[in-house]
Design a protein around this motif. Sequence first.
Motif, PDB file in Angstrom:
ATOM      1  N   HIS A  16      24.618  72.915 -60.141  1.00 19.19           N
ATOM      2  CA  HIS A  16      25.946  73.538 -60.156  1.00 19.19           C
ATOM      3  C   HIS A  16      26.702  73.204 -61.437  1.00 19.19           C
ATOM      4  CE1 HIS A  16      25.040  74.118 -55.876  1.00 19.19           C
ATOM      5  NE2 HIS A  16      25.877  75.137 -55.968  1.00 19.19           N
TER       6      HIS A  16
ATOM      7  N   ARG B 299      32.160  77.650 -58.359  1.00 18.15           N
ATOM      8  CA  ARG B 299      31.169  78.674 -58.720  1.00 18.15           C
ATOM      9  C   ARG B 299      31.563  80.028 -58.112  1.00 18.15           C
ATOM     10  NH1 ARG B 299      27.410  80.850 -62.049  1.00 18.15           N
ATOM     11  NH2 ARG B 299      25.705  81.823 -60.914  1.00 18.15           N
ATOM     12  N   THR B 300      31.978  80.010 -56.847  1.00 17.75           N
ATOM     13  CA  THR B 300      32.393  81.244 -56.174  1.00 17.75           C
ATOM     14  C   THR B 300      33.595  81.870 -56.868  1.00 17.75           C
ATOM     15  OG1 THR B 300      31.560  80.430 -54.046  1.00 17.75           O
ATOM     16  CG2 THR B 300      33.183  82.221 -53.974  1.00 17.75           C
ATOM     17  N   GLU B 301      34.505  81.023 -57.350  1.00 16.00           N
ATOM     18  CA  GLU B 301      35.712  81.512 -58.028  1.00 16.00           C
ATOM     19  C   GLU B 301      35.436  81.961 -59.455  1.00 16.00           C
ATOM     20  OE1 GLU B 301      38.376  78.232 -57.741  1.00 16.00           O
ATOM     21  OE2 GLU B 301      38.894  78.608 -55.640  1.00 16.00           O
ATOM     22  N   GLY B 302      34.232  81.742 -59.941  1.00 14.45           N
ATOM     23  CA  GLY B 302      33.893  82.158 -61.297  1.00 14.45           C
ATOM     24  C   GLY B 302      34.470  81.278 -62.383  1.00 14.45           C
TER      25      GLY B 302
ATOM     26  N   ARG C 103      30.622  74.252 -55.369  1.00 15.08           N
ATOM     27  CA  ARG C 103      30.298  75.584 -54.859  1.00 15.08           C
ATOM     28  C   ARG C 103      31.530  76.490 -54.880  1.00 15.08           C
ATOM     29  NH1 ARG C 103      26.589  72.204 -52.845  1.00 15.08           N
ATOM     30  NH2 ARG C 103      24.512  73.045 -52.379  1.00 15.08           N
ATOM     31  N   THR C 104      32.671  75.919 -54.537  1.00 17.14           N
ATOM     32  CA  THR C 104      33.909  76.704 -54.562  1.00 17.14           C
ATOM     33  C   THR C 104      34.229  77.178 -55.972  1.00 17.14           C
ATOM     34  OG1 THR C 104      34.796  75.510 -52.642  1.00 17.14           O
ATOM     35  CG2 THR C 104      36.382  76.643 -54.067  1.00 17.14           C
TER      36      THR C 104
ATOM     37  N   GLU D 258      30.977  70.354 -52.139  1.00 19.14           N
ATOM     38  CA  GLU D 258      31.630  71.593 -51.701  1.00 19.14           C
ATOM     39  C   GLU D 258      32.501  72.166 -52.813  1.00 19.14           C
ATOM     40  OE1 GLU D 258      33.759  70.719 -48.147  1.00 19.14           O
ATOM     41  OE2 GLU D 258      31.965  70.163 -47.009  1.00 19.14           O
TER      42      GLU D 258
END
Length: 395
Positions: free
Chosen positions: A323, A287-290, A284-285, A281
């Motif tokens: 990831h 990645r979402t935050e860049g 993924r977080t 998880e």
Amino acid sequence: MAEIIIKAGKERSLMRRHPWIFAGSVERVAGRTKPGDTVDVINPRGELIGRAAFSPASQIRARMWTFDTEQSIDHAFFKRKAAESVARRARHPALSAQDGVRLIHGESDGLPGVIADRYGKVVVLQLTSAGAEKWRDAIVAGLVQATGCDAVYERSDSDVRGREGLEPRVGVLHGELPADLSIDENGIRMLVDVVGGHKTGFYLDQRDNRLLTRQLASARSVLNCFCYTGGFSLQALAGGATSVLSIDSSAPALTTAQRNVELNPQLDATRAQWWEADVFEALRTLRTEGRKFDLIVLDPPKFAPSASHADRAARAYKDINLHGFRLLNPGGILMTYSCSGGIGQELFQSIVAGAAVDAGVDARIIHRLAAAPDHPIGLAVPEGEYLKGLACQVG
């Protein structure tokens, strides 16, 4: 002495000195035996091959102690084998000065089911086979004599003992444990919890790879996933990393990791961040935050304990490596590992290559990574090569 007679055509692996005799290879057992008893191993022509430890509850029905037909299996045998294993490490220039060393590595040292790790003046013993269980006292005596250690602690609590029909066993076998135990690994002080820690308390097999991380970390931002007590993280800090984000799902492990930083005042603790989270998880977080990093370490637990788990494990390895590649800056390095015996080197590289393709990056292998030399691989036992890794650079 009882005898195991091998089926016709099933003696080939024994002729190559592979020490395992599977149940399907046994024609019959002659004589009365109990778990752990020493038995003569007889080929289909009636000739003695050597001597093995009998394990009626396991699919590995016997494990060879010796292929020397003149060799007796007694207390003196185990004391000599322990002394030889300890001496081999003492002669190795990369191991002789280390506080933490694996002294006995099972089949590779001719002692199937026996693992012994030294942390300073404490030896931690793990016995995973019926034969090793039977000869516990001789093995302990041999280790004490060969090392002069202050204490021997048993951590025979791995799941594999159940396959041998053995119950877990833990506790002090010799001497007394110190209140706090730590080792110096290449200039970094690390706490070792031999009672409650993973395996025997620490991951000695990654010693050389942690040192390589230190050498690669200079002026890089680092992400360390499945960080446990921070071995890779502290070496990265020592190597001059600009920042180190370490992720693990275990709060106690992260607490120990932060204590390890305090034990090393030469390190800049302000560059270290610790995050308790599920790594899947968390990736993924990020990645979402860049977020992006220059060096990423993926050292997950064993996803595939056997080949039957390989398909599910392959998906997990693909996920974290995908990831990982996506979170790297151009020119960044992914250091990725598998300790799963069910995932071979070729399959692991294929999984990592597929992850790079799906991430849309060009990557090249700059280092092939393996266990440190105190974890040798017997040429006759390729199954012993459980730890494999790749350092891949992108861009």
